[in-house]
Design a protein around this motif. Structure first.
Motif, PDB file in Angstrom:
ATOM      1  N   UNK A  55       0.860  -1.192   0.000  1.00  0.00           N
ATOM      2  CA  UNK A  55       0.000   0.000   0.000  1.00  0.00           C
ATOM      3  C   UNK A  55       0.894   1.238   0.000  1.00  0.00           C
ATOM      4  N   UNK A  56       0.538   2.235  -0.806  1.00  0.00           N
ATOM      5  CA  UNK A  56       1.354   3.447  -0.868  1.00  0.00           C
ATOM      6  C   UNK A  56       0.491   4.676  -0.695  1.00  0.00           C
ATOM      7  N   UNK A  57       1.056   5.724  -0.051  1.00  0.00           N
ATOM      8  CA  UNK A  57       0.251   6.916   0.215  1.00  0.00           C
ATOM      9  C   UNK A  57       0.016   7.728  -1.051  1.00  0.00           C
ATOM     10  N   UNK A  58      -1.119   8.380  -1.136  1.00  0.00           N
ATOM     11  CA  UNK A  58      -1.306   9.410  -2.157  1.00  0.00           C
ATOM     12  C   UNK A  58      -0.545  10.644  -1.685  1.00  0.00           C
ATOM     13  N   UNK A  59      -0.513  11.684  -2.514  1.00  0.00           N
ATOM     14  CA  UNK A  59       0.238  12.877  -2.115  1.00  0.00           C
ATOM     15  C   UNK A  59      -0.342  13.465  -0.826  1.00  0.00           C
ATOM     16  N   UNK A  60      -1.677  13.539  -0.754  1.00  0.00           N
ATOM     17  CA  UNK A  60      -2.303  14.063   0.469  1.00  0.00           C
ATOM     18  C   UNK A  60      -2.005  13.140   1.655  1.00  0.00           C
ATOM     19  N   UNK A  61      -2.052  11.848   1.423  1.00  0.00           N
ATOM     20  CA  UNK A  61      -1.746  10.883   2.479  1.00  0.00           C
ATOM     21  C   UNK A  61      -0.347  11.084   3.027  1.00  0.00           C
ATOM     22  N   UNK A  62       0.600  11.330   2.100  1.00  0.00           N
ATOM     23  CA  UNK A  62       1.992  11.499   2.530  1.00  0.00           C
ATOM     24  C   UNK A  62       2.145  12.763   3.358  1.00  0.00           C
ATOM     25  N   UNK A  63       1.431  13.827   2.967  1.00  0.00           N
ATOM     26  CA  UNK A  63       1.516  15.070   3.739  1.00  0.00           C
ATOM     27  C   UNK A  63       0.953  14.882   5.148  1.00  0.00           C
ATOM     28  N   UNK A  64      -0.138  14.122   5.246  1.00  0.00           N
ATOM     29  CA  UNK A  64      -0.715  13.858   6.563  1.00  0.00           C
ATOM     30  C   UNK A  64       0.257  13.053   7.417  1.00  0.00           C
ATOM     31  N   UNK A  65       0.930  12.068   6.802  1.00  0.00           N
ATOM     32  CA  UNK A  65       1.895  11.255   7.552  1.00  0.00           C
ATOM     33  C   UNK A  65       3.051  12.114   8.055  1.00  0.00           C
ATOM     34  N   UNK A  66       3.521  13.056   7.210  1.00  0.00           N
ATOM     35  CA  UNK A  66       4.607  13.917   7.654  1.00  0.00           C
ATOM     36  C   UNK A  66       4.143  14.801   8.810  1.00  0.00           C
ATOM     37  N   UNK A  67       2.879  15.262   8.721  1.00  0.00           N
ATOM     38  CA  UNK A  67       2.332  16.059   9.830  1.00  0.00           C
ATOM     39  C   UNK A  67       2.360  15.240  11.124  1.00  0.00           C
ATOM     40  N   UNK A  68       1.971  13.961  11.028  1.00  0.00           N
ATOM     41  CA  UNK A  68       1.980  13.096  12.215  1.00  0.00           C
ATOM     42  C   UNK A  68       3.406  12.943  12.755  1.00  0.00           C
ATOM     43  N   UNK A  69       4.390  12.786  11.849  1.00  0.00           N
ATOM     44  CA  UNK A  69       5.786  12.693  12.285  1.00  0.00           C
ATOM     45  C   UNK A  69       6.174  13.937  13.093  1.00  0.00           C
ATOM     46  N   UNK A  70       5.742  15.111  12.600  1.00  0.00           N
ATOM     47  CA  UNK A  70       6.084  16.349  13.311  1.00  0.00           C
ATOM     48  C   UNK A  70       5.397  16.428  14.668  1.00  0.00           C
ATOM     49  N   UNK A  71       4.122  16.011  14.709  1.00  0.00           N
ATOM     50  CA  UNK A  71       3.391  16.043  15.980  1.00  0.00           C
ATOM     51  C   UNK A  71       4.067  15.110  16.985  1.00  0.00           C
ATOM     52  N   UNK A  72       4.553  13.970  16.498  1.00  0.00           N
ATOM     53  CA  UNK A  72       5.212  13.023  17.405  1.00  0.00           C
ATOM     54  C   UNK A  72       6.526  13.586  17.944  1.00  0.00           C
ATOM     55  N   UNK A  73       7.235  14.356  17.107  1.00  0.00           N
ATOM     56  CA  UNK A  73       8.448  15.025  17.592  1.00  0.00           C
ATOM     57  C   UNK A  73       8.091  16.016  18.687  1.00  0.00           C
ATOM     58  N   UNK A  74       6.986  16.769  18.502  1.00  0.00           N
ATOM     59  CA  UNK A  74       6.541  17.729  19.523  1.00  0.00           C
ATOM     60  C   UNK A  74       6.161  17.001  20.807  1.00  0.00           C
ATOM     61  N   UNK A  75       5.472  15.854  20.655  1.00  0.00           N
ATOM     62  CA  UNK A  75       5.102  15.057  21.831  1.00  0.00           C
ATOM     63  C   UNK A  75       6.340  14.643  22.602  1.00  0.00           C
ATOM     64  N   UNK A  76       7.384  14.281  21.831  1.00  0.00           N
ATOM     65  CA  UNK A  76       8.618  13.866  22.486  1.00  0.00           C
ATOM     66  C   UNK A  76       9.217  15.002  23.299  1.00  0.00           C
ATOM     67  N   UNK A  77       9.139  16.242  22.763  1.00  0.00           N
ATOM     68  CA  UNK A  77       9.613  17.416  23.507  1.00  0.00           C
ATOM     69  C   UNK A  77       8.846  17.559  24.813  1.00  0.00           C
ATOM     70  N   UNK A  78       7.522  17.411  24.721  1.00  0.00           N
ATOM     71  CA  UNK A  78       6.643  17.576  25.877  1.00  0.00           C
ATOM     72  C   UNK A  78       6.986  16.556  26.956  1.00  0.00           C
ATOM     73  N   UNK A  79       7.287  15.340  26.500  1.00  0.00           N
ATOM     74  CA  UNK A  79       7.615  14.261  27.430  1.00  0.00           C
ATOM     75  C   UNK A  79       8.837  14.615  28.273  1.00  0.00           C
ATOM     76  N   UNK A  80       9.750  15.404  27.668  1.00  0.00           N
ATOM     77  CA  UNK A  80      10.942  15.816  28.402  1.00  0.00           C
ATOM     78  C   UNK A  80      10.583  16.639  29.629  1.00  0.00           C
ATOM     79  N   UNK A  81       9.503  17.443  29.524  1.00  0.00           N
ATOM     80  CA  UNK A  81       9.120  18.302  30.647  1.00  0.00           C
ATOM     81  C   UNK A  81       8.011  17.672  31.491  1.00  0.00           C
TER      82      UNK A  81
END
Lengths: 298, 298
Positions: A55-81
């Motif tokens: 299964x492969x993402x459409x262009x919109x799907x890929x953008x949503x996945x990248x958004x999730x990657x960024x949100x997870x990085x932010x979550x990781x920052x939050x976990x530090x505090x």
């Protein structure tokens, strides 16, 4: 607000390549994964994943996945505090990046490995031609990339890393056989060259500079930096090799430059999505430091 | 009779990735290439190439290209008996093959390079997971393949090459840190593993055999056999490595087996299109000989 459990299901399908494997990774049933992705698609009003093997993402799907990657990085920052968010401290953040094969085969792999051995990350490394890695970032498939492109994509930063030095080299026997009268356009049109892939234009660039015109090169394609060297040593063809990879062979004479002192320098750049993430900053620090050691001045 | 100049145009577009580059390779104008491909498509009644960056063949297009590869092999045979066909003896035959990365990184590359250094060929080497290389042959993209699949495709022969031996290994520091109480399903569910790609199921197979159940592994993906070893040495993760590649590290203790004496053997097979070609037979001889040296008994 985006439905993040649905988005996590989409990202798992893209990463695992199938709804069944995504379900197993998320510890839910395949029909739950399928339903979540379908709801997200209805909400977005378009397909997000092309059902296939894999299964492969459409262009919109890929953008949503990248958004999730960024949100997870932010979550990781939050976990530090807020350490109670992840009391066991086991959560690792997925960090997708793209890199050219020759960098991975030389200065990049040790740096990446040292970083990943200590940081709470899971690296997803994609390999592509240095002329194409920036597209991976632009399309949202990765969060950072080593690229020959200087200009950053929207929402990204780029910085110069230095230049990868290449040498046009072959075995002495190959040179004696195919270039008995020196390197000329005519001889190059008959001597087999080595290309990493159809995207690899280093040989053509070197020839254009040497001969001041285009020469159609007979060519093998061999998509492995190390096999490239093995092939050159055995006299299969000539090609542009990272100097860092073949210096021992140049030193002991098992490989020679086609034309002495004609290096080709390829400036490389580090691109990263702006994400206010100490993890991504940490990776950037490691990569920039390793490039300073492993690459020449750009 | 098929229009072979049109078929050669199609094959050039597929190989070069664009009509412009195909035209340059064939020394004709892009519109001539475009016209030939269009005529062939009208004749076949379907699209043969998906116009894109790069241009890619449809299934029918790929089958036609493989047919052209076979015809060229036959032409090469004929040239042996009718030397006036190619008085200068410069013509090289394109030989597309598919191989798994770990074979290419170990026993396969030296054999291939020695063969290609002497034979009048241009090798097009595609790299894919050993579970998927046979599909390349089946779809017509290549004429021969190293594969984990035993059963030959229609029109092809297959023969056993022996088995590639893998060892589940990591750095001693990684083992001490992630498996202080030994290798268990619980520890494996937390320790980062190394996967070559999403298709790589060796780690999962080894775990299933050791733990007698499926464990969802946290994983890095790193598509390079050598970078895989670099990553293991630096303590980035554990993974299944070809023994041939890591024996020096096992010997000096920089890598250790996760569980002593638990190799995983992957039988490999050589598949080739039946083509009555002495070139393909020559490659087969070299590959079978190298496998005898480089692989264990299957």
């Amino acid at each position: 607000m985006i439905d993040y459990s649905a988005l996590a299901a989409l990202a798992a399908v893209v990463r695992e390549g199938s709804f069944e494997r995504a379900a197993r990774a998320l510890h839910v049933t395949p029909s739950a994964v399928s339903q979540r992705v379908r709801l997200l698609e209805e909400r977005m009003g378009c397909a997000l994943v092309v059902r296939g093997q894999p299964c492969q993402p459409t262009e919109t799907g890929r953008r949503l996945c990248q958004h999730l990657d960024r949100v997870r990085l932010l979550e990781h920052e939050l976990r530090g505090t807020l350490p109670t968010l992840d009391p066991q401290g086991h959560t690792r953040v997925r960090l997708p990046i793209a890199v050219n094969a020759d960098s991975l085969a030389t200065w990049f792999a040790p740096a990446l490995a040292a970083f990943a051995a200590e940081a709470p990350v899971l690296m997803d490394v994609a390999v592509d031609d240095e002329g194409h890695t920036a597209e991976w970032l632009r399309s949202g498939a990765v969060l950072a990339a080593v690229s020959a492109t200087a200009r950053p994509a929207t929402g990204c930063n780029s910085r110069a890393l230095g230049a990868m030095r290449y040498r046009a080299a072959a075995s002495p026997r190959f040179v004696a056989r195919h270039f008995p009268d020196g390197v000329s356009a005519g001889a190059l049109a008959r001597a087999p060259s080595l290309l990493f892939s159809a995207k690899d234009d280093l040989q053509a660039r070197w020839v254009r500079r040497q001969c001041r015109r285009h020469v159609e090169l007979p060519r093998h394609t061999l998509p492995s930096s190390q096999a490239f060297v093995t092939a050159a040593l055995a006299g299969m063809g000539w090609g542009l090799h990272p100097q860092a990879l073949i210096q021992p062979h140049l030193d002991d004479g098992s490989l020679v430059e086609l034309v002495p002192h004609t290096p080709l320098d390829v400036p490389l750049y580090w691109h990263e999505a702006r994400a206010a993430s100490s993890l991504l900053e940490g990776l950037t620090r490691v990569v920039v430091g390793a490039a300073k050691q492993g690459l020449g001045r750009g």
